[in-house]
Design a protein around this motif. Structure first.
Motif, short mmCIF file in Angstrom:
data_model
loop_
_atom_site.label_atom_id
_atom_site.label_comp_id
_atom_site.label_asym_id
_atom_site.label_seq_id
_atom_site.Cartn_x
_atom_site.Cartn_y
_atom_site.Cartn_z
N UNK A 194 11.85 1.52 -6.55
CA UNK A 194 11.23 2.81 -6.22
C UNK A 194 9.86 2.94 -6.85
N UNK A 195 9.71 2.46 -8.06
CA UNK A 195 8.39 2.46 -8.70
C UNK A 195 7.42 1.59 -7.90
N UNK A 196 7.91 0.43 -7.45
CA UNK A 196 7.07 -0.47 -6.65
C UNK A 196 6.68 0.19 -5.34
N UNK A 197 7.62 0.86 -4.71
CA UNK A 197 7.31 1.56 -3.46
C UNK A 197 6.26 2.63 -3.69
N UNK A 198 6.40 3.39 -4.75
CA UNK A 198 5.41 4.41 -5.07
C UNK A 198 4.03 3.80 -5.29
N UNK A 199 4.01 2.67 -5.97
CA UNK A 199 2.74 1.98 -6.22
C UNK A 199 2.13 1.51 -4.90
N UNK A 200 2.95 0.95 -4.02
CA UNK A 200 2.45 0.49 -2.72
C UNK A 200 1.93 1.66 -1.88
N UNK A 201 2.65 2.77 -1.89
CA UNK A 201 2.27 3.91 -1.06
C UNK A 201 0.99 4.58 -1.57
N UNK A 202 0.67 4.40 -2.83
CA UNK A 202 -0.52 5.04 -3.40
C UNK A 202 -1.82 4.36 -2.98
N UNK A 203 -1.72 3.16 -2.44
CA UNK A 203 -2.90 2.40 -2.02
C UNK A 203 -2.84 2.20 -0.50
N UNK A 204 -3.82 2.71 0.20
CA UNK A 204 -3.79 2.67 1.66
C UNK A 204 -3.64 1.25 2.21
N UNK A 236 8.65 2.90 9.61
CA UNK A 236 7.96 4.11 10.05
C UNK A 236 7.93 5.06 8.86
N UNK A 237 6.75 5.57 8.50
CA UNK A 237 6.67 6.47 7.34
C UNK A 237 7.64 7.66 7.41
N UNK A 238 7.96 8.09 8.60
CA UNK A 238 8.89 9.23 8.75
C UNK A 238 10.30 8.88 8.32
N UNK A 239 10.60 7.57 8.24
CA UNK A 239 11.95 7.13 7.87
C UNK A 239 12.11 6.87 6.38
N UNK A 240 11.03 6.95 5.62
CA UNK A 240 11.10 6.60 4.20
C UNK A 240 12.11 7.44 3.42
N UNK A 241 12.19 8.72 3.71
CA UNK A 241 13.12 9.58 2.99
C UNK A 241 14.56 9.10 3.09
N UNK A 242 14.92 8.57 4.23
CA UNK A 242 16.27 8.03 4.44
C UNK A 242 16.39 6.63 3.85
N UNK A 243 15.38 5.82 4.07
CA UNK A 243 15.44 4.41 3.68
C UNK A 243 15.48 4.20 2.16
N UNK A 244 14.84 5.06 1.41
CA UNK A 244 14.80 4.86 -0.05
C UNK A 244 16.17 4.96 -0.69
N UNK A 245 17.15 5.45 0.04
CA UNK A 245 18.51 5.53 -0.49
C UNK A 245 19.33 4.28 -0.16
N UNK A 246 18.73 3.33 0.55
CA UNK A 246 19.44 2.12 0.96
C UNK A 246 19.03 0.94 0.08
N UNK A 247 19.98 0.37 -0.66
CA UNK A 247 19.66 -0.77 -1.54
C UNK A 247 19.02 -1.95 -0.79
N UNK A 248 19.40 -2.14 0.47
CA UNK A 248 18.81 -3.24 1.25
C UNK A 248 17.32 -3.02 1.47
N UNK A 295 0.75 -4.91 -9.63
CA UNK A 295 1.81 -3.93 -9.86
C UNK A 295 2.28 -3.97 -11.30
N UNK A 296 2.55 -5.16 -11.80
CA UNK A 296 3.06 -5.31 -13.17
C UNK A 296 2.07 -4.75 -14.19
N UNK A 297 0.81 -5.00 -13.97
CA UNK A 297 -0.21 -4.48 -14.89
C UNK A 297 -0.26 -2.95 -14.82
N UNK A 298 -0.28 -2.43 -13.61
CA UNK A 298 -0.39 -0.97 -13.43
C UNK A 298 0.82 -0.23 -13.97
#
Length: 93
Positions: A12-22, A35-47, A66-69
């Motif tokens: 989830x931290x990695x996803x947040x980092x990715x989403x912060x950079x266009x 699809x960005x509209x599906x992120x709310x559902x997808x973030x609950x799926x371990x896969x 990412x590791x540095x940031x």
């Protein structure tokens, strides 16, 4: 927290980092077909969280940025990936 919960938190931290950079966000969305509209559902799926880490691990400069940031050791995303579904599969490349 168990091993999978720790891995999900890092993903989830990695996803947040990715989403912060266009550029990273667009590359991730294109590579995964998400699809960005599906992120709310997808973030609950371990896969899906495993796919986030797969994307991060596929590119060393991206991984190291990412590791540095996020003040994460470079081996931590690989360990986290192993704790999520599909992470124990052998890599042939």
């Amino acid at each position: 927290m168990d091993r999978q919960e720790v891995a999900e938190t890092l993903a989830l931290r990695a996803l947040g980092w990715l989403m912060a950079d266009e550029g990273q966000r667009d590359a991730f969305m294109a590579a995964t077909g998400t699809d960005p509209r599906d992120l709310g559902r997808l973030v609950r799926e371990p896969e899906f969280l495993g796919a986030v880490l797969d994307f991060l691990l596929a590119d060393e400069p991206r991984l190291l940025a990412f590791c540095e940031a996020e003040a994460v050791r470079p081996e931590d995303p690989m360990r986290a990936r192993a704790a999520l579904p599909g992470g124990d599969l052998p890599h042939w490349t």
